[in-house]
Write a protein that holds these residues in place. Structure first.
Motif, short mmCIF file in Angstrom:
data_model
loop_
_atom_site.label_atom_id
_atom_site.label_comp_id
_atom_site.label_asym_id
_atom_site.label_seq_id
_atom_site.Cartn_x
_atom_site.Cartn_y
_atom_site.Cartn_z
N GLN A 248 -8.01 5.80 1.74
CA GLN A 248 -9.00 4.98 2.43
C GLN A 248 -8.37 4.32 3.65
N ARG A 249 -7.10 3.95 3.54
CA ARG A 249 -6.42 3.36 4.70
C ARG A 249 -6.33 4.37 5.84
N VAL A 250 -6.01 5.61 5.52
CA VAL A 250 -5.94 6.63 6.57
C VAL A 250 -7.31 6.80 7.23
N ASP B 288 -11.64 11.03 -0.51
CA ASP B 288 -11.21 12.40 -0.85
C ASP B 288 -11.95 13.44 -0.03
N THR B 289 -13.25 13.25 0.09
CA THR B 289 -14.04 14.28 0.77
C THR B 289 -14.19 13.96 2.25
N ALA B 290 -13.73 12.79 2.68
CA ALA B 290 -13.88 12.43 4.09
C ALA B 290 -12.73 12.96 4.93
N MET B 291 -11.70 13.50 4.25
CA MET B 291 -10.58 14.06 5.00
C MET B 291 -10.42 15.52 4.64
N ASN B 292 -10.21 16.35 5.65
CA ASN B 292 -10.02 17.77 5.40
C ASN B 292 -8.73 17.98 4.61
N PRO B 293 -8.82 18.58 3.41
CA PRO B 293 -7.62 18.72 2.58
C PRO B 293 -6.54 19.60 3.20
N ARG B 294 -6.90 20.37 4.23
CA ARG B 294 -5.92 21.27 4.86
C ARG B 294 -5.31 20.67 6.12
N HIS B 295 -5.64 19.43 6.44
CA HIS B 295 -5.04 18.79 7.61
C HIS B 295 -4.02 17.75 7.15
N THR B 296 -2.93 17.62 7.89
CA THR B 296 -1.98 16.56 7.54
C THR B 296 -2.48 15.24 8.09
N ILE B 297 -1.88 14.15 7.63
CA ILE B 297 -2.27 12.82 8.09
C ILE B 297 -2.11 12.72 9.61
N ALA C 227 0.83 -1.20 0.00
CA ALA C 227 0.00 0.00 0.00
C ALA C 227 0.86 1.25 0.00
N ALA C 228 2.01 1.17 0.69
CA ALA C 228 2.84 2.37 0.81
C ALA C 228 3.48 2.75 -0.51
N ASN C 229 3.50 1.80 -1.48
CA ASN C 229 4.19 2.08 -2.73
C ASN C 229 3.28 2.44 -3.87
N GLU C 230 1.98 2.63 -3.59
CA GLU C 230 1.10 3.02 -4.67
C GLU C 230 1.55 4.36 -5.25
N GLU D 144 -19.77 1.76 1.39
CA GLU D 144 -19.21 1.62 0.03
C GLU D 144 -17.72 1.93 0.00
N VAL D 145 -16.98 1.46 1.00
CA VAL D 145 -15.59 1.92 1.13
C VAL D 145 -14.70 1.50 -0.02
N THR D 146 -15.05 0.46 -0.76
CA THR D 146 -14.15 0.03 -1.82
C THR D 146 -14.66 0.36 -3.21
N SER D 147 -15.86 0.93 -3.32
CA SER D 147 -16.44 1.01 -4.66
C SER D 147 -15.74 2.04 -5.54
N ALA D 148 -14.99 2.97 -4.96
CA ALA D 148 -14.30 3.95 -5.81
C ALA D 148 -12.88 3.50 -6.13
N LEU D 149 -12.52 2.26 -5.76
CA LEU D 149 -11.13 1.83 -5.89
C LEU D 149 -10.96 0.75 -6.94
N ASP D 150 -9.71 0.60 -7.40
CA ASP D 150 -9.40 -0.45 -8.37
C ASP D 150 -9.37 -1.81 -7.69
N GLN D 151 -9.50 -2.84 -8.53
CA GLN D 151 -9.54 -4.21 -8.01
C GLN D 151 -8.42 -4.52 -7.03
N ILE D 152 -7.19 -4.23 -7.47
CA ILE D 152 -6.05 -4.68 -6.67
C ILE D 152 -5.99 -3.91 -5.35
N VAL D 153 -6.39 -2.65 -5.40
CA VAL D 153 -6.40 -1.83 -4.19
C VAL D 153 -7.55 -2.28 -3.28
N GLN D 154 -8.68 -2.59 -3.90
CA GLN D 154 -9.82 -3.12 -3.14
C GLN D 154 -9.40 -4.33 -2.34
N GLU D 155 -8.69 -5.22 -3.01
CA GLU D 155 -8.28 -6.45 -2.35
C GLU D 155 -7.45 -6.13 -1.12
#
Lengths: 309, 535
Positions: free
Chosen positions: B421-423, B362-371, A13-16, B440-451
């Motif tokens: 999504q991981r964050v 994208d919209t669930a995290m404030n774009p002006r806050h760091t991780i 995941a970290a390398n995406e 619907e946490v995975t529906s906006a993601l690609d297959q491999i990322v979903q997995e």
């Protein structure tokens, strides 16, 4: 931006693939932005800086005191009195310098106050969307329906024209415009999932306003601050010109135009005398133009328009 | 169907994109050959360069991108040598484009039929009257309801699936030689997707149009394409006719695109319920009821999947549980005790135990806050952590979601979709909740990322014993991770039961429709389904 050499080997995941912006300090970022500023913006920034220096160091720069009276009234331009003296024998050049301090200082304070009132109520209205929003919005509609200069004159004659009253009255009337803008831009942010997420977490109103919403509506507010400042500045000058603004003996550009306005009629005999009332007027105009140049550039920057490629 | 006449040849196409003061290689030398009437599927994860390549086939580079090499020849014309006016002439007459979001591509102020025929009339291909007649014909071909009159409606008056078909009609109106479909069904429900796919395939076959079909869903592309090209990092990974690609993928990466279907979760018996929804009714304002007498039991430490198409009330159920939408009637029991209906009446402890993860990270995290701020806030808010203890816990959580400390000071827009999504998952975990609602946490993601995300969620459940309510319309995901399943339709619960029971025939009518609409990894699936539904 490192990626596995063989496809899919060791998915992590970290390398995406992502685009990470280079880390730069605030100063570096500011300099990078300034480098791309157009000449008009540079002109504006230089002019504003000069005004600020004059305002801050007025007592050091001015040859005489703000209301120091000399025996000779209406003295012509000379080595002793650079721009002559006025009807009471006060040095016009010194009063021009002190005027920067008073006029700009009051305008800045008023604009800040207008943003504090209008901004916080606007965000609050956007978050609540209930009776509070209705009450505030309709009240603002009523205030905006009354011509503001006439309203200001009326309020000033009721409360008296002290500097404090001037600041409060103009700030409240100008806060209506700020309220509308803030409410409109905050509405777009309030519906975002991260605000809902903060509500779900149980965050209080102030935290949501300050941490979740404010950082995301800053660019339009900053631009509006510049424009509002110009309007407030012009309003104060206009009120002073009408004699209800900043009161003597405090020096200010609006009243200086009024006090020396009569000299214009002597233009055919002494051009410099006719220029005396024009100089404070030009000072007002120049600052307004300079602030507008900077605001234009800032708006273009934050609009995200890409015209360079 | 395809003749052997070659329509489009792209040789060693290279495209650079400009961002953060540098030019990056987006497409690094890709070849495409397309015959007349042939459909090519382009697949790959986001950022692979699919859309850029699709647009390149039209001779177009989006703003901030430029062609740096290669040649693109369309029916004997070198597209890269044309000027803007000549290209514009070609677009909308001989090459057409169907975008992902039809809703965003239509002008809301004009009637559909006027927008459908606008390009044809403007290019002078046909006059107004015959173009209108032709549009109705296309609407009929695309199986739109009431083809004579639907064109008189405005975009907001038709459904998303219908709008996507009108857009296809718009593209077909000039009978182009080539259509680019850019993820046309990604935003649609499975049940709608089937209708749109069928309609598109029919019309493209009827007029022998060549097409490039861009998607990240291999099962969808299998139904549409004659050949498939897999892209990654702007390079071709594999290139093969559809059937060959399906039965015998050569590259490891291509094989991994099947990945999500390989997750298996052994069934577990339900012990007790952590959350019970009892006879809940809810509505927005005074309008129609969105939830109508809903009863759901959520088993502790397991995953309850809530499935249904959009408008079925599954997200509203989540809003009722979180307290964002207090129900009109009924109650919600958490650990046997009734939860206050409204959010503001709930205690901090109650808020802490139920967390939510959103569809759009994208919209669930404030774009002006760091991780650091995003994960740190619930730690500070609920648990009162500060200073070093806070930093340590943030690091632990980052490691738990398989990211490292280099992410701490990044902003959300510097993360990929999966990382975001991981964050969001870490933020939910930070509160140490008992129940997480995944919308619907995975529906906006690609297959491999979903997995990757699904595996992470399963691992966290095993380690921490968290209960999930998993809202989704993707049956493959449900098969992969659910213990219990609830099927919702029009605000009512159609069925609740264990995964085995729900997926075992006989099904109620709606479940049947839902299950049969999920594309399968079989090039003949759509054809067979069409025959079955027709017969």
């Amino acid at each position: 931006m490192n990626k596995p050499t063989t496809p899919n080997e060791g998915y992590s995941a970290a390398n995406e693939v992502t685009l990470v912006k280079a880390r730069r300090s605030f100063l570096q970022n500011t300099w990078r932005t300034l480098k791309t500023a157009p000449p008009t913006a540079w002109f504006g920034m230089v002019v504003i800086t000069m005004y600020l220096i004059v305002a801050l160091f007025a007592p050091l720069l001015a040859p005489y005191g703000e209301s120091e009276v000399f025996p000779m009234a209406y003295a012509p331009w000379s080595h002793e009195f650079r721009l002559g003296t006025d009807a009471l024998g006060r040095d016009v050049f010194s009063r021009l310098i002190f005027g920067a301090r008073n006029t700009i200082g009051i305008a800045v304070a008023t604009t800040f106050l207008a943003f504090l009132i209008g901004g916080s109520l606007g965000v609050m209205a956007a978050i609540s969307r209930n009776w509070l929003d209705q009450v505030l919005s309709r009240f603002v509609d009523v205030l905006m329906a009354i011509p503001s200069l006439i309203f200001t004159l009326m309020l000033l004659s009721i409360f008296g024209s002290s500097a404090i009253n001037l600041i409060f009255i103009i700030a409240v009337l100008d806060a209506t415009r700020v309220f509308r803008l803030t409410r409109a831009v905050a509405l777009n942010v309030v519906v975002m999932d991260y605000v809902e997420s903060a509500k779900l977490r149980g965050e209080g109103l102030v935290w949501i306003m300050r941490r979740e919403i404010l950082p995301n509506i800053m660019p339009p507010l900053v631009a509006e601050f510049g424009l509002r400042f110009c309007f407030v500045f012009l309003t104060i000058a206009a009120l002073s010109f009408l004699g209800v603004g900043i009161q003597p003996p405090t020096a200010d550009w609006g009243s200086m135009v009024r006090e020396n306005a009569g000299l214009i009629q002597f233009a055919e005999y002494d051009l410099t005398a006719a220029l005396t009332p024009m100089i404070p007027a030009a000072a007002i105009a120049l600052l307004t133009v300079a602030v507008n140049f900077v605001v234009d550039w800032f708006l273009h920057q934050t609009s995200g328009l890409r015209d360079e490629h | 169907m395809s003749t052997n006449e070659i329509l489009l040849t792209m040789r060693d196409v290279r495209i650079d994109g400009f961002s953060d003061d540098r030019w990056h290689h987006i497409i690094k030398g890709v070849d495409v050959t397309l015959k007349r009437g042939e459909i090519l599927g382009l697949i790959g994860e986001s950022g692979a360069g699919k859309s850029t390549l699709g647009l390149a086939a039209m001779g177009f580079a989006r703003p901030g991108c430029k062609f740096v090499g290669g040649s693109i020849e369309f029916d004997g014309i070198d597209l890269l040598k044309l000027n803007d006016a000549e290209l514009r002439n070609l677009h909308g007459s001989r090459i057409a484009y169907v975008a992902q979001s039809a809703a965003a591509s239509f002008n809301p102020a004009h009637r559909l039929i006027n927008q459908t025929i606008e390009a044809t009339v403007a290019h002078g291909i046909s006059d107004l009257a015959s173009a209108q007649k032709d549009a109705v014909e296309l609407y009929r071909d695309l199986q739109l309801p009431d083809p004579e009159n639907i064109g008189q409606r405005y975009p907001h008056q038709v459904s998303g699936g219908q709008l996507q078909r009108v857009m296809t009609a718009m593209a077909m109106s000039s009978r182009p030689d080539l259509i680019i479909f850019d993820e046309p069904t990604t935003a649609l429900d499975v049940t709608t997707q089937v209708e749109v796919l069928t309609a598109m395939r029919t019309i493209v076959e009827k007029y022998n149009t060549a097409a490039i079909y861009i998607t990240h869903d291999l099962a969808v592309v299998a139904q549409m394409a004659d050949a498939i090209k897999v892209l990654r990092y702007g390079e071709t990974v594999e290139d093969a006719p559809t059937r060959q690609m399906m039965s015998d993928p050569k590259e490891a990466y291509t094989q991994s695109l099947w990945a999500v279907r390989s997750i298996e979760k052994p069934p577990q018996p339900a012990i007790d319920s952590i959350l019970e929804i009892k006879q809940v009714h809810a509505s927005y304002g005074n309008s129609v009821k969105v939830l109508n007498n809903v009863n759901i039991q959520v088993p502790r430490g397991q995953t309850l999947a809530v499935v249904g198409e959009s408008g079925s009330g599954k997200s509203t159920a989540a809003r009722a549980i979180t307290g964002l939408l207090p129900p009109l009637e009924g109650e919600i029991l958490f650990n046997g005790k009734a939860l206050p209906a409204a959010l503001k009446n709930r205690s901090k402890e109650q808020l802490k135990s139920i967390q939510m993860i959103y569809q759009m990270a994208d919209t669930a995290m404030n774009p002006r806050h760091t991780i650091r701020d995003i994960i740190g806030r619930p730690l500070n808010f609920y648990l009162g952590l500060t200073g070093q203890a806070l930093d340590q816990r943030i690091m632990q959580l980052l490691l738990l979601i398989e990211l490292d400390e280099s992410f701490l000071d990044r902003y959300p827009n510097e993360l990929s979709g999966g990382q975001k999504q991981r964050v969001c998952i870490a933020r939910a975990l930070a509160a140490e909740p008992e129940l997480i609602i995944c919308d619907e946490v995975t529906s906006a993601l690609d297959q491999i990322v979903q997995e990757g995300i699904l595996k992470l969620l399963l691992r966290l459940q095993e380690e921490l014993g968290i209960t999930y309510i998993f809202i989704t319309h993707d049956i493959a995901t449900v098969r992969a991770i659910a213990d219990q399943v609830v099927v919702m339709f029009q605000g009512k619960v159609v069925e609740q039961g264990s995964k085995e029971d729900i997926f075992k025939p006989p099904y109620p009518e709606y479940t049947e429709l839902l299950l049969s609409s999920v594309p399968e990894m079989d090039a003949d699936w759509l054809t067979q389904l069409q025959e079955k539904r027709a017969g």
